[in-house]
Design a protein around this motif. Structure first.
Motif, PDB file in Angstrom:
ATOM      1  N   ASP A 274       0.828  -1.207   0.000  1.00 62.06           N
ATOM      2  CA  ASP A 274       0.000   0.000   0.000  1.00 62.06           C
ATOM      3  C   ASP A 274       0.862   1.256   0.000  1.00 62.06           C
ATOM      4  O   ASP A 274       0.537   2.241  -0.661  1.00 62.06           O
ATOM      5  N   PHE A 442     -15.014   5.335  -4.343  1.00 64.01           N
ATOM      6  CA  PHE A 442     -13.989   4.766  -5.213  1.00 64.01           C
ATOM      7  C   PHE A 442     -13.623   5.678  -6.378  1.00 64.01           C
ATOM      8  O   PHE A 442     -12.609   5.492  -7.035  1.00 64.01           O
ATOM      9  N   VAL A 488      -9.560  -2.180  -9.575  1.00 63.88           N
ATOM     10  CA  VAL A 488     -10.427  -1.393  -8.698  1.00 63.88           C
ATOM     11  C   VAL A 488     -11.759  -2.114  -8.509  1.00 63.88           C
ATOM     12  O   VAL A 488     -12.300  -2.181  -7.405  1.00 63.88           O
ATOM     13  N   GLY A 491     -11.400  -4.968  -6.190  1.00 67.97           N
ATOM     14  CA  GLY A 491     -10.773  -4.577  -4.920  1.00 67.97           C
ATOM     15  C   GLY A 491     -11.811  -4.217  -3.865  1.00 67.97           C
ATOM     16  O   GLY A 491     -13.025  -4.285  -4.116  1.00 67.97           O
ATOM     17  N   THR A 493     -12.944  -1.425  -2.577  1.00 69.52           N
ATOM     18  CA  THR A 493     -13.874  -0.299  -2.702  1.00 69.52           C
ATOM     19  C   THR A 493     -15.126  -0.626  -3.518  1.00 69.52           C
ATOM     20  O   THR A 493     -16.171  -0.038  -3.301  1.00 69.52           O
ATOM     21  N   SER A 508      -5.876  -4.928  -2.107  1.00 66.40           N
ATOM     22  CA  SER A 508      -5.479  -3.568  -1.796  1.00 66.40           C
ATOM     23  C   SER A 508      -6.389  -2.544  -2.473  1.00 66.40           C
ATOM     24  O   SER A 508      -6.962  -2.795  -3.524  1.00 66.40           O
ATOM     25  N   LYS A 509      -6.525  -1.396  -1.805  1.00 64.76           N
ATOM     26  CA  LYS A 509      -7.292  -0.300  -2.389  1.00 64.76           C
ATOM     27  C   LYS A 509      -6.488   0.438  -3.447  1.00 64.76           C
ATOM     28  O   LYS A 509      -6.999   1.262  -4.161  1.00 64.76           O
ATOM     29  N   TYR A 510      -5.193   0.170  -3.496  1.00 63.76           N
ATOM     30  CA  TYR A 510      -4.323   0.943  -4.383  1.00 63.76           C
ATOM     31  C   TYR A 510      -3.681   0.054  -5.441  1.00 63.76           C
ATOM     32  O   TYR A 510      -2.670  -0.599  -5.178  1.00 63.76           O
TER      33      TYR A 510
END
Lengths: 561, 102
Positions: A274, A442, A488, A491, A493, A508-510
């Protein structure tokens, strides 16, 4: 005709805004405990009147396509620095980062720093080259020596995707914020924002858009400075005292970090993936945002482009230091003050209202009105820049260079860009209303991921790598775009928060670390294996392009006598 | 740009000096910024308690706060250094190159 439209627009807005007086009474629902804010409305109307005046002035000076897209190239470094920082200091970053400091203390600072450090790198590696190569859009640069149709199309879609995601986030934020601050119904707020931004951009082009942004940046910086000074004043200008009281205030706090934990990193970033990925998204994402990149074409030459980034970095950094003080001030001054709390003990209107409530605690009703009006103005200025960036992608990239293959006259291109602006305005209003109750957390993250993974790698390598070919840029950039979107979606979000699945497929959010790497590797691989005729043309053209990049000889609007 | 002009500029020692000096300078500054930022974020990821150390006995202020503010200031200072050198030295060289092809 344009004058009639302007006057009509001004009336429509005045009417819509004064409609509050009639509807204010029925709006005392659960969330809006906010009474009608007359000071805020008066100050906002002053801002609208002033900016429409500027738009009228700018409309008379916006005659050519160059005027429309780049304000004639006559913006100075300081003005452009203010405009760039204005684009960056959106309502979301003003309210959002001070709210993050309010709830998590130190973590808010980590976020700010990530957003800031991309700027020096943009200056060192991108700004001058961009100015020397580009005309109106960043696709001009990306496709400078490559085949126009595929690369323009890819860049234009990258730009539009970024712009629309950002626009939705801003519109929904605008509706909710204005509902709270002014007591206006959600849909009406969205319509006012949509109509005003369309007016600014259609009639005033880049000149009006830039000045709206400059005025707002000055107002926001002054307002935030005043709040921060007010906070420091109440602690006798002692940081020690401010932090001590903040720690004591939060000792038994619920729903936020408490006690001494607010003085050190919390849980914002807690693993290496992250940490690296967030850094890449913020840095390369900033360098791939179309509404920011287009600002480099509004200055006269590379020298002014450099100065723009220097001033912008200063203003943005200063602003982030202010939000840090504002967040801590809010902890002490409002988190225990029943005037700003709900029955359950949370902030009225949610944590994003921390800076707004604080402005009331410090400067009373009039100052609250001022800050509310500034927040509204901030949204307007940012959506205008976004809309102009989106409209240029449609008219300059897709229509003039892809659809008409460059054989188009200025009048036609201008007409299309104005039509595109109106269409984007309608889309923004429509999506703003459609997404009212949706989870949009998001969207900004996705916009940054796309900018970092699709826009940036192609732009960067087109300026730095002589062996880049059309095929490599198109396939690699496309792969980056696809990877960013897919990661995304699967993921946390979207997969968990929106689709309601138990666990995210991608944890991961990233996604930037993976999607940006995919883009770079893809571009590299499909370029070096490219033996087509086109590839020879692409590579042969690098030398001449590089000389223009380095010196500005032959650059648009540059003085080469 | 015609090939003739391209060759002329390319072989101009001033152009070569400009390109090599500026590239080196830009990359060095970029790397400094990246090292500063990634050191900061890695400390946060691996050893957040480091930033919880107090700046002085009896103070509540942690070293993380001045460090964070210093990073913000360093970003501004680095851009200032670059702009100062580019607007002087590099622009002078560029100007001379342009004079040379008149």
């Amino acid at each position: 005709m344009s004058r009639n439209f302007l006057i009509w627009g001004a009336f429509a807005t005045l009417f819509a805004a004064t409609g509050v007086f009639a509807t204010g009474g029925v709006l005392d629902g659960a969330i809006e405990k906010q009474s009608l804010n007359v000071a805020a409305i008066v100050m906002f109307l002053l801002f609208v009147a002033g900016t429409l005046g500027i738009t009228y002035w700018a409309a008379k000076r916006t005659k050519t396509a160059k005027d429309f897209y780049t304000a004639g190239g006559g913006i100075t470094g300081l003005q452009n620095g203010l405009a760039i920082s204005g684009d960056y200091m959106s309502a979301a970053s003003f309210l959002g980062i001070s709210a993050l400091v309010y709830t998590s203390g130190y973590d808010g600072l980590i976020y700010s720093i990530g957003f800031l450090v991309g700027w020096p790198v943009i200056l060192f590696l991108i700004a001058e080259r961009l100015r020397n190569l580009g005309k109106y859009t960043f696709a001009d640069v990306a496709s400078y020596r490559l085949a126009q149709t595929p690369i323009r199309t890819l860049s234009a879609f990258g730009a539009l995707a970024t712009v629309i995601l950002y626009l939705i986030a801003q519109m929904v934020g605008a509706g909710q914020l204005i509902q709270l601050l002014f007591g206006l119904p959600y849909w009406m707020a969205v319509v006012i924002v949509g109509v005003l931004m369309t007016l600014y951009v259609t009639f005033g082009g880049m000149l009006a858009t830039t000045w709206v942004q400059i005025i707002k940046a000055v107002l926001l910086l002054s307002g935030a400075t005043f709040i921060a000074l007010g906070v420091l004043y109440s602690f006798d200008f002692s940081f020690e005292k401010m932090f001590t009281e903040a720690i004591n205030t939060t000792r038994d706090a619920k729903g936020m970090m408490s006690g001494e934990t607010i003085m050190a990193p919390g849980g914002l970033v807690n693993n290496w993936f992250d940490a690296i990925s967030l850094g890449i998204a913020l840095m390369f994402g900033t360098a791939g945002l179309p509404h920011i990149l287009m600002r480099f074409f509004t200055v006269a030459d590379a020298k002014e482009a450099r100065k723009s980034v220097f001033f912008a970095t200063g203003f943005i950094g200063y602003f982030y230091i202010l939000t840090f003080i504002i967040g801590f001030g809010a902890i002490v001054l409002i988190s225990k003050n029943p005037e700003y709390l709900t029955a359950e003990g949370g902030l009225l209107g949610g944590n994003n209202m921390a800076a707004i409530h604080l402005s009331h605690a410090i400067g009373g009703n009039i100052f609250l009105g001022f800050i509310s009006a500034v927040a509204f103005a901030t949204i307007l200025a940012v959506v205008s820049g976004l809309t102009l960036a989106g409209a240029s992608a449609v008219s300059h990239d897709l229509y003039a260079n892809v659809f008409k293959r460059g054989e188009v006259n200025e009048a036609q291109e201008m007409k299309i860009s104005k039509m595109a602006t109106v269409v984007l305005g309608v889309i923004a209003i429509g999506l703003g209303i459609a997404f009212e109750k949706q989870n949009i957390a998001f969207m900004v993250g996705l916009a940054f991921a796309i900018a970092a993974s699709a826009n940036f790698p192609v732009l960067f390598l087109s300026m730095y790598w002589s062996k880049l070919t059309t095929r490599g840029a198109f396939l690699g950039g496309g792969l980056g775009l696809l990877t960013a979107i897919v990661l995304v979606v699967i993921g946390p979000t979207i997969w968990v928060a929106i689709l309601g699945n138990e666990e995210a497929i991608f944890g991961s959010k990233y996604p930037a670390l993976i999607s940006v790497t995919t883009a770079f590797v893809g571009i590299w691989f499909f370029s070096i294996t490219d033996n087509s005729k086109r590839a020879q043309i692409d590579r042969a053209a690098f030398e001449a392009q590089d000389i223009r990049c380095q010196t500005g000889i032959g650059a648009e609007g540059a003085v080469t006598h | 740009m015609q090939q003739e002009l391209v060759d002329k500029i390319k072989n101009d020692p001033k152009y070569q000096a400009l390109v090599s000096k500026r590239s080196r300078f830009a990359w060095i500054l970029s790397i400094i910024m990246l090292v500063i930022y990634y050191t900061f974020i890695m400390v946060i990821a691996f050893s957040p308690q480091t930033f919880a150390i107090k700046i002085a006995e009896g103070s509540v202020i942690t070293i993380g706060i001045p460090i964070g503010i210093l990073i913000i200031i360093s970003a501004f200072v680095l851009t200032g250094i670059y702009v100062w050198r580019a607007n002087g030295e590099f622009d002078n060289l560029t100007h001379q190159i342009k004079e040379g092809i008149k």
